[in-house]
Design a protein around this motif. Structure first.
Motif, short mmCIF file in Angstrom:
data_model
loop_
_atom_site.label_atom_id
_atom_site.label_comp_id
_atom_site.label_asym_id
_atom_site.label_seq_id
_atom_site.Cartn_x
_atom_site.Cartn_y
_atom_site.Cartn_z
N SER A 297 10.32 -0.26 -0.13
CA SER A 297 9.27 0.70 0.20
C SER A 297 9.28 1.03 1.69
CB SER A 297 7.90 0.12 -0.18
OG SER A 297 7.78 -0.01 -1.58
N ALA A 418 5.90 4.74 -6.16
CA ALA A 418 7.04 4.01 -6.74
C ALA A 418 7.30 4.54 -8.14
CB ALA A 418 6.72 2.52 -6.79
N GLY A 423 11.23 2.39 -4.70
CA GLY A 423 10.04 1.86 -4.06
C GLY A 423 9.02 2.95 -3.79
N LEU A 460 2.02 -1.57 -0.11
CA LEU A 460 3.44 -1.37 -0.42
C LEU A 460 4.14 -2.67 -0.81
CD1 LEU A 460 4.24 1.13 2.46
CD2 LEU A 460 4.15 1.67 0.02
#
Length: 463
Positions: A297, A418, A423, A460
């Motif tokens: 991410s 995501a 991600g 995240l």
């Protein structure tokens, strides 16, 4: 005509010669007194003696680190014989800023500048092996440095800058064993500080701050402030350059979030401008795309919000279409706290536990007096220009989800969720999101910048 002119010229020259001879007689001596000295020969404020520099016409008074300099009594003032000044012995001066002594002797004068220098004993920067920069906590007098676990901690070489006139022990530049915390003592006349340096080896970072510079201390002050916050607040985090990413020098196998906060004075407007301003990031795009497609991410803030298009995260490969910014050291002063709107998204994880005003759909991120560059990367929404007549059309074309808005409805915060093996990506391009103010200001709403960023990491990392 010619003869007459010659005659007149001869007569004129004779008259001038007589006048000059008369002027040189003993009866015409100038009254100006130009032989007096205008020296400051001694200066003492309270009990602190000033160091006099004749070459620069300055007097520097050293006082303890916390000494009150706003009302200091001139207990001694020495001048050249026959000289006088605007400041006299017994005067009380505010020496928290430079004062000028105007010394006059006859028809001659000189100005001397008096300044106060506090006995400061601080470590200003700390770097290992010219690469790994320490995060200094001045309040706790601690310095933390994260390094790759491939380094030999017994032979790391520190490069240290510290207060002017101070001494430090152990010395800078000497190989040192950092397998255990090391204490550094800084001494400067009446001031003394002891810093504890702790080095943490990291094999596989959980989070990275990336930048164009080869090391953190080479970042601009806006980016460096953000990076220092991350290294102090996100466990197991490192700084890495885009060159490191491209070369595969960093093991990303356990990295959950990569953050890039990209500042450039004057702004970065448009995809071509972004690619020209950040070629190192573009060169690392292949590696970053692999990381993203394998579940990694990103947090992209300010002009880094152009990066999702480089790694294939934006459906139409577009970048924010409305960007600008000021220079850091010419930043404007906020007359009131600045804010953006989160209408419809108050429950999003990004906006939890913030300092709020009366409107639950408005987020304030700086305080009155804050020096802000208003560096903005946003998506203009409207049928007038930009290609996105409505917010819904922007969603359909980009694949993004809008999370924050400017006063005119522009999208200033958004995400690419995501999806499958990919991600998540959070983007904050609001000019209100700012880490560094040239002038100090008491923080209240500005703490929301760090709180939002911590929320972003938590969001995240749990994707």
């Amino acid at each position: 005509m010619v003869i007459m002119k010659k005659t007149i010229s001869i007569i004129t020259a004779a008259v001038l010669a007589m006048i000059m001879m008369a002027a040189c007689t003993d009866d015409n001596v100038s009254d100006l007194r130009l032989d007096g000295d205008c020296m400051v020969t001694a200066f003492v404020a309270d009990e602190y003696e000033g160091a006099i520099d004749v070459a620069t016409k300055t007097v520097r008074v050293r006082v303890p680190e916390t000494y009150n300099t706003e009302s200091m009594t001139i207990t001694k003032l020495g001048l050249s014989a026959g000289a006088e000044s605007n400041i006299r012995q017994g005067d009380v001066l505010n020496l928290s800023y430079p004062q000028v002594i105007h010394v006059v002797n006859g028809d001659v004068y000189q100005n001397w500048t008096v300044t106060v220098k506090r006995d400061e004993a601080k470590i200003l920067s700390f770097k290992l092996n010219d690469t790994y920069t320490g995060v200094i906590n001045e309040e706790s007098k601690t310095i933390t440095v994260s390094v790759p676990n491939t380094l030999d901690l017994k032979t790391l070489v520190p490069t240290i800058t510290y207060s002017e006139d101070a001494t430090i022990s152990p010395l800078s530049g000497v190989p040192t064993d950092f397998t255990q915390p090391v204490e550094y003592t800084v001494t400067n006349n009446s001031a003394k500080s002891v810093y504890t340096v702790t080095v943490t080896p990291i094999g596989k970072p959980a989070a990275l701050y990336v930048g164009l510079a080869s090391s953190m201390d080479q970042l601009n002050i806006e980016e460096q402030t953000a990076c220092r916050w991350m290294l102090s607040n996100i466990p197991n985090s490192l700084y890495a350059s885009f060159a490191d990413i491209k070369a595969g020098n960093i093991d990303l196998s356990e990295c959950k979030v990569i953050w890039w906060h990209f500042h450039k004075d004057g702004g970065v407007d448009g995809k071509a401008a972004f690619e020209n301003a950040a070629p190192e990031a573009v060169d690392a795009a292949v590696k970053l795309k692999d990381y993203y497609n394998n579940g990694g991410s990103f947090l992209f803030t300010r002009y880094a919000t152009n990066m999702p298009a480089e790694i294939g995260a934006v459906a139409n490969d577009a970048c924010p279409n409305n960007c600008w910014g000021q220079n850091e050291y010419e930043a404007e002063t906020a007359g009131n706290p600045w804010s953006f709107f989160i209408t419809g998204h108050t429950n999003h994880a990004l906006y939890q536990n913030l300092e709020m005003g009366t409107n639950p759909e408005e987020i304030f991120t700086c305080d009155a007096g804050y020096r802000i560059t208003n560096s903005t990367a946003q998506w203009h929404i409207g049928s007038d220009w930009g290609g996105y007549p409505t917010t819904e059309s922007w969603r359909q074309q980009t694949g993004g989800i809008d999370l924050g808005y400017g006063g005119d409805g522009a999208i200033v915060a958004w995400e690419f969720p995501a999806n499958g093996t990919r991600g998540g990506i959070l983007c904050i391009g609001s000019g209100c999101y700012d880490w560094y103010s040239v002038d100090d200001v008491t923080e209240f709403y500005h703490t929301n910048v760090a709180k939002m960023t911590l929320n972003a990491f938590n969001y995240l990392m749990n994707k």
